[in-house]
Scaffold this motif. Structure first.
Motif, PDB file in Angstrom:
ATOM      1  N   ALA A  46      -5.442  21.935  16.763  1.00 18.92           N
ATOM      2  CA  ALA A  46      -6.846  21.548  16.711  1.00 18.92           C
ATOM      3  C   ALA A  46      -6.977  20.124  17.228  1.00 18.92           C
ATOM      4  N   ALA A  47      -8.190  19.792  17.643  1.00 22.96           N
ATOM      5  CA  ALA A  47      -8.443  18.441  18.145  1.00 22.96           C
ATOM      6  C   ALA A  47      -9.846  18.018  17.752  1.00 22.96           C
ATOM      7  N   GLY A  48     -10.005  16.721  17.606  1.00 20.09           N
ATOM      8  CA  GLY A  48     -11.315  16.189  17.266  1.00 20.09           C
ATOM      9  C   GLY A  48     -11.492  14.809  17.854  1.00 20.09           C
ATOM     10  N   LEU A  49     -12.752  14.444  18.093  1.00 19.12           N
ATOM     11  CA  LEU A  49     -13.036  13.151  18.689  1.00 19.12           C
ATOM     12  C   LEU A  49     -14.056  12.415  17.821  1.00 19.12           C
ATOM     13  N   LEU A  50     -13.712  11.179  17.450  1.00 18.80           N
ATOM     14  CA  LEU A  50     -14.605  10.343  16.662  1.00 18.80           C
ATOM     15  C   LEU A  50     -15.046   9.149  17.487  1.00 18.80           C
ATOM     16  N   LEU A  51     -16.296   8.752  17.286  1.00 19.05           N
ATOM     17  CA  LEU A  51     -16.859   7.634  18.029  1.00 19.05           C
ATOM     18  C   LEU A  51     -17.543   6.689  17.051  1.00 19.05           C
ATOM     19  N   VAL A  52     -17.410   5.386  17.284  1.00 20.53           N
ATOM     20  CA  VAL A  52     -18.047   4.412  16.414  1.00 20.53           C
ATOM     21  C   VAL A  52     -19.534   4.334  16.738  1.00 20.53           C
ATOM     22  N   ASP A  53     -20.377   4.292  15.698  1.00 17.61           N
ATOM     23  CA  ASP A  53     -21.809   4.198  15.921  1.00 17.61           C
ATOM     24  C   ASP A  53     -22.255   2.746  15.946  1.00 17.61           C
ATOM     25  N   GLN A  54     -23.573   2.516  16.046  1.00 18.54           N
ATOM     26  CA  GLN A  54     -24.080   1.145  16.165  1.00 18.54           C
ATOM     27  C   GLN A  54     -23.872   0.324  14.915  1.00 18.54           C
ATOM     28  N   TYR A  55     -23.523   1.008  13.805  1.00 18.47           N
ATOM     29  CA  TYR A  55     -23.290   0.300  12.557  1.00 18.47           C
ATOM     30  C   TYR A  55     -21.800   0.065  12.302  1.00 18.47           C
ATOM     31  N   GLU A  57     -19.536   2.451  12.085  1.00 17.99           N
ATOM     32  CA  GLU A  57     -18.962   3.568  11.338  1.00 17.99           C
ATOM     33  C   GLU A  57     -18.489   4.666  12.291  1.00 17.99           C
ATOM     34  N   LEU A  58     -17.345   5.279  11.968  1.00 16.33           N
ATOM     35  CA  LEU A  58     -16.841   6.367  12.789  1.00 16.33           C
ATOM     36  C   LEU A  58     -17.585   7.664  12.476  1.00 16.33           C
ATOM     37  N   GLN A  59     -17.973   8.370  13.541  1.00 10.59           N
ATOM     38  CA  GLN A  59     -18.698   9.622  13.386  1.00 10.59           C
ATOM     39  C   GLN A  59     -18.002  10.711  14.215  1.00 10.59           C
ATOM     40  N   VAL A  60     -17.945  11.933  13.678  1.00 13.16           N
ATOM     41  CA  VAL A  60     -17.344  13.058  14.401  1.00 13.16           C
ATOM     42  C   VAL A  60     -18.313  13.525  15.481  1.00 13.16           C
ATOM     43  N   LEU A  61     -17.868  13.498  16.731  1.00  8.69           N
ATOM     44  CA  LEU A  61     -18.712  13.948  17.828  1.00  8.69           C
ATOM     45  C   LEU A  61     -18.331  15.327  18.330  1.00  8.69           C
ATOM     46  N   ALA A  62     -17.051  15.642  18.276  1.00  6.22           N
ATOM     47  CA  ALA A  62     -16.606  16.940  18.781  1.00  6.22           C
ATOM     48  C   ALA A  62     -15.357  17.371  18.042  1.00  6.22           C
ATOM     49  N   SER A  63     -15.255  18.675  17.775  1.00  8.41           N
ATOM     50  CA  SER A  63     -14.108  19.204  17.051  1.00  8.41           C
ATOM     51  C   SER A  63     -13.900  20.657  17.468  1.00  8.41           C
ATOM     52  N   THR A  64     -12.639  21.072  17.540  1.00  8.92           N
ATOM     53  CA  THR A  64     -12.345  22.447  17.950  1.00  8.92           C
ATOM     54  C   THR A  64     -12.341  23.417  16.790  1.00  8.92           C
ATOM     55  N   SER A  65     -12.376  22.902  15.579  1.00  9.12           N
ATOM     56  CA  SER A  65     -12.367  23.798  14.430  1.00  9.12           C
ATOM     57  C   SER A  65     -12.974  23.124  13.226  1.00  9.12           C
ATOM     58  N   GLU A  66     -13.462  23.918  12.308  1.00  8.13           N
ATOM     59  CA  GLU A  66     -14.012  23.366  11.076  1.00  8.13           C
ATOM     60  C   GLU A  66     -12.926  22.641  10.288  1.00  8.13           C
ATOM     61  N   GLU A  67     -11.673  23.126  10.401  1.00  2.35           N
ATOM     62  CA  GLU A  67     -10.586  22.512   9.660  1.00  2.35           C
ATOM     63  C   GLU A  67     -10.348  21.071  10.112  1.00  2.35           C
ATOM     64  N   SER A  68     -10.240  20.875  11.428  1.00  2.00           N
ATOM     65  CA  SER A  68      -9.969  19.519  11.906  1.00  2.00           C
ATOM     66  C   SER A  68     -11.156  18.612  11.654  1.00  2.00           C
ATOM     67  N   GLN A  69     -12.354  19.146  11.745  1.00  2.00           N
ATOM     68  CA  GLN A  69     -13.536  18.340  11.468  1.00  2.00           C
ATOM     69  C   GLN A  69     -13.542  17.902  10.009  1.00  2.00           C
ATOM     70  N   LEU A  70     -13.159  18.810   9.118  1.00  2.00           N
ATOM     71  CA  LEU A  70     -13.110  18.489   7.694  1.00  2.00           C
ATOM     72  C   LEU A  70     -12.129  17.347   7.438  1.00  2.00           C
ATOM     73  N   VAL A  71     -10.956  17.430   8.007  1.00  2.00           N
ATOM     74  CA  VAL A  71      -9.951  16.393   7.798  1.00  2.00           C
ATOM     75  C   VAL A  71     -10.451  15.050   8.320  1.00  2.00           C
ATOM     76  N   GLU A  72     -11.074  15.062   9.496  1.00  2.00           N
ATOM     77  CA  GLU A  72     -11.535  13.813  10.082  1.00  2.00           C
ATOM     78  C   GLU A  72     -12.657  13.196   9.259  1.00  2.00           C
ATOM     79  N   VAL A  73     -13.535  14.033   8.757  1.00  2.00           N
ATOM     80  CA  VAL A  73     -14.610  13.513   7.923  1.00  2.00           C
ATOM     81  C   VAL A  73     -14.029  12.889   6.657  1.00  2.00           C
ATOM     82  N   LEU A  74     -13.038  13.552   6.074  1.00  2.00           N
ATOM     83  CA  LEU A  74     -12.424  13.034   4.851  1.00  2.00           C
ATOM     84  C   LEU A  74     -11.737  11.696   5.094  1.00  2.00           C
TER      85      LEU A  74
END
Length: 237
Positions: A46-55, A57-74
């Motif tokens: 799985a792969a995921g991409l996070l990008l820093v926002d104007q504040y 903070e890192l935000q998830v922009l793209a993810s290949t699976s709910e699993e990787s997105q969950l881990v990145e959010v955590l």
């Protein structure tokens, strides 16, 4: 059956990505294409991409699976993990075996292992010394990326960085053009209003503009709106 070499797959991936870089491209669609291509080329689970926002903070922009997105959010919410460290340091962070992390990043470790991930490779999205995010590759087996895989992963991250900055530049250019156009339109309207005030009040153009500006300031109005009201005769100075 048609088979392709690794080099052909890498080339095809970059061609596919380049095809999306048109004038009106959707940056989110492009980033999703990047993470999807990365797992095929680099044999990641799985792969995921996070990008820093104007504040900041890192935000998830793209993810290949709910699993990787969950881990990145955590790991983002916990403020610690391979991706967060990659972003903060601007360097590649590799965890060959998540099970051997010990007490380091406990929230990330538990979440990743619960989703079946055993390794992670975080690559910074970096330009001119500034890090704007991270590309994360998760593996279902332990082990490090090879030097070749790491180089390809960095190339994919670089493409993501370029595409994001290009999209931002386009938006900023459009905003500047809009502001310039509005300024030009307002200037024409103000000149018309100056003429109206000068004619009706029998004053020169300098005095006419002074009256318009004073009225706008004292009534908390913009010059544009004040001039528009003068031109349409709903306001008389």
């Amino acid at each position: 059956m048609v088979t392709t070499t690794r080099a052909e797959r890498v080339s095809a991936a970059f061609v596919k990505i380049a095809d999306t870089l048109v004038d009106d491209y959707d940056v989110l669609d492009l980033l999703h294409a990047l993470v999807e291509e990365s797992i095929g080329i680099l044999d990641a689970s799985a792969a995921g991409l996070l990008l820093v926002d104007q504040y900041g903070e890192l935000q998830v922009l793209a993810s290949t699976s709910e699993e990787s997105q969950l881990v990145e959010v955590l790991q983002r919410e916990a403020g610690a993990g391979p991706c967060v460290e990659c972003f903060l340091t601007g360097t590649v962070v590799t965890v060959n075996d998540i099970r051997e992390l010990g007490d380091r990043w406990p929230e990330f470790k538990d979440a990743a292992l619960s989703q079946g991930f055993r390794s992670v490779h975080a690559i910074p999205l970096r330009v001119r010394g500034r890090t704007i995010g991270a590309l994360n590759l998760f593996g279902s087996i332990s082990g490090a990326l090879s030097a070749e895989d790491a180089a390809i992963g960095q190339a994919l991250a670089d493409v993501a960085t370029i595409s994001i900055l290009q999209e931002r530049a386009i938006r900023e250019a459009e905003m500047i053009n809009d502001q310039l156009q509005r300024a030009l339109t307002s200037r024409i309207l103000i000149e018309q209003a100056k003429g109206v005030v000068a004619q009706l009040s029998n004053v020169n153009m300098h005095e006419s503009f002074t009256r318009i500006r004073n009225h706008a300031r004292s009534n908390h109005l913009t010059l544009h709106d004040t001039a528009a009201r003068i031109v349409d005769r709903s306001l008389t100075l």
